[in-house]
Scaffold this motif. Structure first.
Motif, PDB file in Angstrom:
ATOM      1  N   ASP A  12      -0.058   6.260 -11.215  1.00  0.00           N
ATOM      2  CA  ASP A  12       1.144   6.451 -12.043  1.00  0.00           C
ATOM      3  C   ASP A  12       2.424   6.280 -11.229  1.00  0.00           C
ATOM      4  OD1 ASP A  12       0.228   8.813 -10.765  1.00  0.00           O
ATOM      5  OD2 ASP A  12       1.672   9.983 -11.930  1.00  0.00           O
ATOM      6  N   LYS A  13       2.388   6.659  -9.937  1.00  0.00           N
ATOM      7  CA  LYS A  13       3.587   6.487  -9.096  1.00  0.00           C
ATOM      8  C   LYS A  13       3.890   5.006  -8.895  1.00  0.00           C
ATOM      9  CE  LYS A  13       4.097   9.255  -5.375  1.00  0.00           C
ATOM     10  NZ  LYS A  13       3.564  10.087  -4.266  1.00  0.00           N
ATOM     11  N   ALA A  14       2.841   4.212  -8.723  1.00  0.00           N
ATOM     12  CA  ALA A  14       3.021   2.761  -8.562  1.00  0.00           C
ATOM     13  C   ALA A  14       3.523   2.153  -9.875  1.00  0.00           C
ATOM     14  CB  ALA A  14       1.710   2.121  -8.136  1.00  0.00           C
ATOM     15  N   LEU A  60       0.857  -1.183   0.000  1.00  0.00           N
ATOM     16  CA  LEU A  60       0.000   0.000   0.000  1.00  0.00           C
ATOM     17  C   LEU A  60       0.892   1.230   0.000  1.00  0.00           C
ATOM     18  CD1 LEU A  60      -2.452  -1.221   2.813  1.00  0.00           C
ATOM     19  CD2 LEU A  60      -2.569  -1.664   0.335  1.00  0.00           C
ATOM     20  N   GLY A  61       0.780   2.050  -1.058  1.00  0.00           N
ATOM     21  CA  GLY A  61       1.615   3.242  -1.159  1.00  0.00           C
ATOM     22  C   GLY A  61       2.670   3.084  -2.239  1.00  0.00           C
ATOM     23  N   ALA A  62       3.185   4.200  -2.704  1.00  0.00           N
ATOM     24  CA  ALA A  62       4.218   4.164  -3.752  1.00  0.00           C
ATOM     25  C   ALA A  62       5.207   5.304  -3.549  1.00  0.00           C
ATOM     26  CB  ALA A  62       3.567   4.234  -5.128  1.00  0.00           C
ATOM     27  N   GLY A  63       5.438   5.670  -2.292  1.00  0.00           N
ATOM     28  CA  GLY A  63       6.416   6.713  -1.973  1.00  0.00           C
ATOM     29  C   GLY A  63       7.746   6.105  -1.586  1.00  0.00           C
ATOM     30  N   GLY A  64       8.578   6.889  -0.931  1.00  0.00           N
ATOM     31  CA  GLY A  64       9.922   6.460  -0.569  1.00  0.00           C
ATOM     32  C   GLY A  64       9.948   5.201   0.279  1.00  0.00           C
ATOM     33  N   LEU A 123      -6.117   6.109   7.225  1.00  0.00           N
ATOM     34  CA  LEU A 123      -5.913   4.758   6.695  1.00  0.00           C
ATOM     35  C   LEU A 123      -6.003   4.814   5.182  1.00  0.00           C
ATOM     36  CD1 LEU A 123      -8.321   2.260   8.496  1.00  0.00           C
ATOM     37  CD2 LEU A 123      -5.846   2.040   8.310  1.00  0.00           C
ATOM     38  N   PRO A 124      -5.176   4.070   4.465  1.00  0.00           N
ATOM     39  CA  PRO A 124      -5.422   3.982   3.021  1.00  0.00           C
ATOM     40  C   PRO A 124      -6.736   3.222   2.807  1.00  0.00           C
ATOM     41  CG  PRO A 124      -3.692   2.459   3.682  1.00  0.00           C
ATOM     42  CD  PRO A 124      -4.034   3.252   4.896  1.00  0.00           C
ATOM     43  N   PRO A 125      -7.501   3.579   1.766  1.00  0.00           N
ATOM     44  CA  PRO A 125      -8.827   2.959   1.579  1.00  0.00           C
ATOM     45  C   PRO A 125      -8.741   1.566   0.963  1.00  0.00           C
ATOM     46  CG  PRO A 125      -8.431   4.595  -0.124  1.00  0.00           C
ATOM     47  CD  PRO A 125      -7.217   4.622   0.762  1.00  0.00           C
ATOM     48  N   VAL A 126      -8.152   0.644   1.687  1.00  0.00           N
ATOM     49  CA  VAL A 126      -7.922  -0.700   1.146  1.00  0.00           C
ATOM     50  C   VAL A 126      -9.131  -1.590   1.446  1.00  0.00           C
ATOM     51  CG1 VAL A 126      -6.596  -1.310   3.220  1.00  0.00           C
ATOM     52  CG2 VAL A 126      -6.271  -2.631   1.152  1.00  0.00           C
ATOM     53  N   LEU A 148       0.322   8.676   9.794  1.00  0.00           N
ATOM     54  CA  LEU A 148       0.975   9.767  10.530  1.00  0.00           C
ATOM     55  C   LEU A 148      -0.028  10.885  10.820  1.00  0.00           C
ATOM     56  CD1 LEU A 148       4.336   9.907   8.530  1.00  0.00           C
ATOM     57  CD2 LEU A 148       3.890   8.797  10.728  1.00  0.00           C
ATOM     58  N   LYS A 149      -1.102  10.930  10.000  1.00  0.00           N
ATOM     59  CA  LYS A 149      -2.161  11.911  10.253  1.00  0.00           C
ATOM     60  C   LYS A 149      -3.419  11.212  10.755  1.00  0.00           C
ATOM     61  CE  LYS A 149      -0.326  14.091   6.273  1.00  0.00           C
ATOM     62  NZ  LYS A 149      -0.517  13.310   5.036  1.00  0.00           N
ATOM     63  N   GLY A 150      -3.242  10.045  11.332  1.00  0.00           N
ATOM     64  CA  GLY A 150      -4.372   9.314  11.903  1.00  0.00           C
ATOM     65  C   GLY A 150      -5.326   8.759  10.862  1.00  0.00           C
ATOM     66  N   GLY A 165       2.783   1.053   3.471  1.00  0.00           N
ATOM     67  CA  GLY A 165       3.913   1.985   3.357  1.00  0.00           C
ATOM     68  C   GLY A 165       3.429   3.393   3.062  1.00  0.00           C
ATOM     69  N   THR A 166       2.136   3.659   3.301  1.00  0.00           N
ATOM     70  CA  THR A 166       1.633   5.027   3.108  1.00  0.00           C
ATOM     71  C   THR A 166       1.946   5.847   4.359  1.00  0.00           C
ATOM     72  OG1 THR A 166      -0.568   4.765   4.107  1.00  0.00           O
ATOM     73  CG2 THR A 166      -0.320   4.108   1.788  1.00  0.00           C
ATOM     74  N   SER A 167       1.866   7.159   4.198  1.00  0.00           N
ATOM     75  CA  SER A 167       2.064   8.018   5.366  1.00  0.00           C
ATOM     76  C   SER A 167       0.732   8.425   5.979  1.00  0.00           C
ATOM     77  CB  SER A 167       2.877   9.253   4.962  1.00  0.00           C
ATOM     78  OG  SER A 167       2.291   9.867   3.829  1.00  0.00           O
ATOM     79  N   ALA A 220      -5.470   1.096  -8.478  1.00  0.00           N
ATOM     80  CA  ALA A 220      -6.022   2.062  -7.535  1.00  0.00           C
ATOM     81  C   ALA A 220      -6.724   1.230  -6.452  1.00  0.00           C
ATOM     82  CB  ALA A 220      -7.013   2.973  -8.231  1.00  0.00           C
ATOM     83  N   TYR A 221      -6.877   1.780  -5.254  1.00  0.00           N
ATOM     84  CA  TYR A 221      -7.439   0.990  -4.145  1.00  0.00           C
ATOM     85  C   TYR A 221      -8.774   0.346  -4.512  1.00  0.00           C
ATOM     86  CZ  TYR A 221      -3.807   2.870  -1.156  1.00  0.00           C
ATOM     87  OH  TYR A 221      -2.596   3.176  -0.604  1.00  0.00           O
ATOM     88  N   ALA A 222      -9.667   1.140  -5.102  1.00  0.00           N
ATOM     89  CA  ALA A 222     -11.025   0.652  -5.382  1.00  0.00           C
ATOM     90  C   ALA A 222     -11.024  -0.455  -6.428  1.00  0.00           C
ATOM     91  CB  ALA A 222     -11.908   1.810  -5.838  1.00  0.00           C
ATOM     92  N   ALA A 248      -0.862  -1.002  -4.572  1.00  0.00           N
ATOM     93  CA  ALA A 248      -2.037  -0.124  -4.659  1.00  0.00           C
ATOM     94  C   ALA A 248      -1.627   1.261  -4.185  1.00  0.00           C
ATOM     95  CB  ALA A 248      -3.170  -0.656  -3.783  1.00  0.00           C
ATOM     96  N   ASN A 249      -2.048   2.272  -4.932  1.00  0.00           N
ATOM     97  CA  ASN A 249      -1.753   3.650  -4.523  1.00  0.00           C
ATOM     98  C   ASN A 249      -2.845   4.571  -5.043  1.00  0.00           C
ATOM     99  OD1 ASN A 249       0.020   5.399  -3.115  1.00  0.00           O
ATOM    100  ND2 ASN A 249       0.730   6.260  -5.042  1.00  0.00           N
ATOM    101  N   ARG A 250      -3.035   5.709  -4.345  1.00  0.00           N
ATOM    102  CA  ARG A 250      -4.018   6.700  -4.832  1.00  0.00           C
ATOM    103  C   ARG A 250      -3.606   7.158  -6.228  1.00  0.00           C
ATOM    104  NH1 ARG A 250      -4.247  10.827   0.148  1.00  0.00           N
ATOM    105  NH2 ARG A 250      -2.192  11.182  -0.743  1.00  0.00           N
ATOM    106  N   SER A 251      -2.332   7.596  -6.337  1.00  0.00           N
ATOM    107  CA  SER A 251      -1.837   7.998  -7.659  1.00  0.00           C
ATOM    108  C   SER A 251      -1.230   6.776  -8.315  1.00  0.00           C
ATOM    109  CB  SER A 251      -0.768   9.074  -7.546  1.00  0.00           C
ATOM    110  OG  SER A 251      -0.872   9.767  -6.341  1.00  0.00           O
TER     111      SER A 251
END
Ligand code: ATR
Length: 277
Positions: free
Chosen positions: A155-157, A126-130, A198-201, A194-196, A189-191, A174-176, A150-153
């Protein structure tokens, strides 16, 4: 005495000085390891100054891992692929060398501390960042049955999948759009946490045989751990073990010796639980 430091911005939250201090005590070595706040436009100058003053090694944390990668003259094979460096040191010729121990740290935690194997397993990232980029080579080297990102964006994945296309096919969604099937291992691996958040998995990605792993950690369970437990996951782990294990891998590069990570993880867990929220 050899001098080490971790560079980041912010840095006050870093547990690395404590962890390396424990490793040094345990292995009876005299060294100094401090955290250093580095201004955003001063990274290169500070790295060069540190080594010019005789510094023995650096850990690099956010937001400088990509800059450290660009600065290193010699990159490990893994670091070449991840595009990020968390460990710097000089070789015998005085050349700046860069490695990335995050993936090895994750594997050590999964395998040594939690008895998990990845060979022939289905993995959902989950996620496609660093954070995800840093663990890809280590995961692929374990020969899993499949890797899905799976990632929101999306293209990054896709960009990550392209890097490894010659080694292994990586499915990207995409998650959906994720297939409604359970995976053996789900790594967050999403951030978002950190803001409380959840990725929409989709809940269907987790079943009673799924090991869920959150790459972040907190004082108590992370949001993703709580969610995973609610879905009935076999295990729901946080990233505290990975933090200590990636530190041990850096320590090994610098000091050529292996600290006992189990004791340090247990102690750090206790310290976190007792700290103020
Ligand atoms: P890091 O280096 O910590 O991975 P990053 O490169 O900024 O940080 O990447 C953050 C990741 O968390 C990204 O995959 C991001 O998704 P997008 O690429 O679509 O932005 C993901 N992320 C952050 N907040 C999220 C949220 N609330 N829900 C889902 N994904 C989130």
């Amino acid at each position: 005495m050899d001098h080490y430091a971790v560079f980041g911005n912010p840095i006050s939250q870093s547990k690395s000085p404590w962890i390396h201090g424990e490793f040094a005590k345990q292995t009876q070595q005299t060294l100094e390891y401090v955290s250093q706040l580095v201004e955003l436009d001063e990274f290169e100058v500070q790295v060069r100054a540190f080594f010019a003053a005789g510094g023995a090694g650096l850990n690099i944390t956010a937001p400088f891992k990509e800059q450290a990668w660009a600065l290193a003259e010699n990159l490990s094979d893994i670091a070449k692929l991840t595009g990020a460096v968390n460990t710097l040191y000089l070789d015998n010729d005085g050349k700046l060398c860069g490695d990335n121990t995050d993936g090895r740290g994750l594997l050590r935690d999964l395998k040594n501390n939690h008895g998990a194997t990845l060979n022939n397993k289905s993995i959902l990232l989950l996620g496609a960042g660093g954070a995800i980029k840093g663990i890809m080579p280590a995961l692929i080297a374990q020969n899993p049955a499949s890797i899905t990102i799976a990632n929101r964006s999306v293209d990054k994945a896709q960009k990550i999948a392209q890097i490894y296309a010659d080694k292994t096919p990586i499915a990207v969604f995409a998650y959906a759009q994720l297939p409604k099937q359970a995976y053996d291992l789900v790594i967050n691996g999403t951030s978002a946490g950190l803001k409380g958040g959840l990725p929409p998995v989709p809940a269907e990605t987790v079943s009673a045989h799924t090991l869920c792993y959150d790459m972040i950690y907190g004082q108590g369970e992370t949001m993703f751990q709580q969610w995973a437990r609610q879905q009935g996951a076999k295990k729901a782990l946080d990233g505290l073990g990975m933090l200590v294990e990636q530190a041990a891998e850096s320590f090994k590069i610098w000091r050529q010796c292996e600290p006992d990570t189990g004791a340090v993880i247990a102690q750090l867990r206790q310290i976190l639980a007792q700290s103020k929220p």
